[in-house]
Write a protein that holds these residues in place. Sequence first.
Motif, mmCIF file in Angstrom:
data_model
loop_
_atom_site.group_PDB
_atom_site.id
_atom_site.type_symbol
_atom_site.label_atom_id
_atom_site.label_comp_id
_atom_site.label_asym_id
_atom_site.label_seq_id
_atom_site.Cartn_x
_atom_site.Cartn_y
_atom_site.Cartn_z
ATOM 1 N N ALA A 3 -38.736 121.868 -5.723
ATOM 2 C CA ALA A 3 -38.872 121.006 -4.896
ATOM 3 C C ALA A 3 -37.714 120.917 -4.235
ATOM 4 O O ALA A 3 -36.723 119.874 -5.364
ATOM 5 C CB ALA A 3 -39.395 120.411 -4.496
ATOM 6 N N SER A 4 -36.364 120.942 -3.705
ATOM 7 C CA SER A 4 -35.017 121.076 -2.908
ATOM 8 C C SER A 4 -34.922 120.281 -1.339
ATOM 9 O O SER A 4 -36.030 120.823 -0.549
ATOM 10 C CB SER A 4 -34.561 121.684 -3.553
ATOM 11 N N ILE A 5 -34.483 119.285 -1.424
ATOM 12 C CA ILE A 5 -33.822 118.507 0.117
ATOM 13 C C ILE A 5 -32.317 119.139 -0.472
ATOM 14 O O ILE A 5 -31.362 118.390 -0.611
ATOM 15 C CB ILE A 5 -34.241 117.190 -0.699
ATOM 16 N N THR A 6 -31.961 119.506 0.832
ATOM 17 C CA THR A 6 -30.717 119.866 0.863
ATOM 18 C C THR A 6 -30.467 119.659 2.711
ATOM 19 O O THR A 6 -31.110 119.558 3.522
ATOM 20 C CB THR A 6 -30.121 121.433 1.225
ATOM 21 N N PHE A 7 -29.156 118.606 2.508
ATOM 22 C CA PHE A 7 -28.764 117.569 3.907
ATOM 23 C C PHE A 7 -27.176 117.308 4.549
ATOM 24 O O PHE A 7 -26.263 117.542 2.871
ATOM 25 C CB PHE A 7 -29.499 116.194 4.873
ATOM 26 N N SER A 8 -26.632 117.178 5.134
ATOM 27 C CA SER A 8 -25.332 117.344 5.598
ATOM 28 C C SER A 8 -24.973 115.839 6.486
ATOM 29 O O SER A 8 -25.867 115.181 6.976
ATOM 30 C CB SER A 8 -23.967 118.165 5.879
ATOM 31 N N ILE A 41 -26.411 107.783 5.375
ATOM 32 C CA ILE A 41 -26.870 109.004 3.971
ATOM 33 C C ILE A 41 -28.331 108.806 3.712
ATOM 34 O O ILE A 41 -28.842 109.082 4.587
ATOM 35 C CB ILE A 41 -26.162 108.099 2.418
ATOM 36 N N ALA A 42 -28.740 107.506 4.126
ATOM 37 C CA ALA A 42 -29.967 107.440 3.535
ATOM 38 C C ALA A 42 -30.717 107.461 4.602
ATOM 39 O O ALA A 42 -32.456 107.828 4.497
ATOM 40 C CB ALA A 42 -30.200 105.510 3.386
ATOM 41 N N VAL A 43 -30.032 107.054 5.994
ATOM 42 C CA VAL A 43 -31.453 107.826 7.267
ATOM 43 C C VAL A 43 -31.609 108.708 7.405
ATOM 44 O O VAL A 43 -32.478 109.634 7.837
ATOM 45 C CB VAL A 43 -30.834 107.040 8.769
ATOM 46 N N THR A 44 -29.927 109.915 6.830
ATOM 47 C CA THR A 44 -30.300 111.407 6.898
ATOM 48 C C THR A 44 -31.131 112.042 6.156
ATOM 49 O O THR A 44 -31.929 112.923 5.788
ATOM 50 C CB THR A 44 -29.459 111.806 6.830
ATOM 51 N N ALA A 45 -31.440 111.671 4.625
ATOM 52 C CA ALA A 45 -32.235 111.761 3.973
ATOM 53 C C ALA A 45 -33.560 111.361 4.037
ATOM 54 O O ALA A 45 -34.411 112.553 3.611
ATOM 55 C CB ALA A 45 -32.082 111.538 1.786
ATOM 56 N N ARG A 102 -21.843 107.357 -7.159
ATOM 57 C CA ARG A 102 -22.037 105.781 -7.096
ATOM 58 C C ARG A 102 -22.754 105.806 -5.054
ATOM 59 O O ARG A 102 -23.568 105.516 -5.495
ATOM 60 C CB ARG A 102 -21.259 105.271 -7.396
ATOM 61 N N SER A 103 -21.939 105.796 -4.524
ATOM 62 C CA SER A 103 -21.942 106.281 -3.627
ATOM 63 C C SER A 103 -23.376 106.057 -2.226
ATOM 64 O O SER A 103 -24.159 106.029 -1.999
ATOM 65 C CB SER A 103 -20.902 105.830 -2.325
ATOM 66 N N VAL A 104 -23.311 107.760 -2.766
ATOM 67 C CA VAL A 104 -24.467 108.953 -2.942
ATOM 68 C C VAL A 104 -25.713 108.590 -3.801
ATOM 69 O O VAL A 104 -27.028 108.034 -2.870
ATOM 70 C CB VAL A 104 -24.341 109.886 -3.254
ATOM 71 N N SER A 105 -25.710 108.260 -4.843
ATOM 72 C CA SER A 105 -27.038 107.240 -5.495
ATOM 73 C C SER A 105 -27.341 106.351 -5.405
ATOM 74 O O SER A 105 -28.746 106.252 -5.147
ATOM 75 C CB SER A 105 -26.541 107.833 -7.211
ATOM 76 N N ASP A 106 -26.446 105.455 -5.653
ATOM 77 C CA ASP A 106 -26.908 104.069 -4.637
ATOM 78 C C ASP A 106 -27.561 104.333 -3.113
ATOM 79 O O ASP A 106 -28.822 103.481 -3.483
ATOM 80 C CB ASP A 106 -25.936 103.050 -4.808
#
Length: 148
Positions: A3-8, A41-45, A102-106
């Motif tokens: 399973a993969s999730i891709t977003f921008s 990032i969180a909302v888009t994810a 770090r900003s993405v992973s967090d």
Amino acid sequence: MTASITFSVLGTPVPQGSVRAYQSRVIANNAEALASWRNDIAVTAQRHKPADWDTKAPVQLQCVFVFPRPLHHFGSGKNSTKLKPLAPRHHVTTPDLDKLIRSVSDSISDAVARVLLHNDSLICSIYATKRYATDDFLGVHITVTALS
């Protein structure tokens, strides 16, 4: 099947971890921009997360950070849209790639939302690059792949 999730996420990427000391306090010098970036990032994810996504599975994280080229990389006058011959090919200036990651992973493992990950320690593999824009997109392309 993996399973993969891709977003921008649109916007100029903001690093995490830039702090300054002021008297006896430590202050994040980009706190407002970082909070907004992490929220985006969180909302888009969350919007791209499948209903059956396992937040406790180990994952691979891929990020491509895209930045605008500084104006001094371009000519002037009628050459204002052409890159100078000595303009750098690679983005080798700040922000540091590790702070961008770090900003993405967090963001995707936010302590409250746990958007895609229960904890960012579940990231087992990272592939990341930063580059200059070649089109109108500025931001980050993110792919999170669950590992079996």
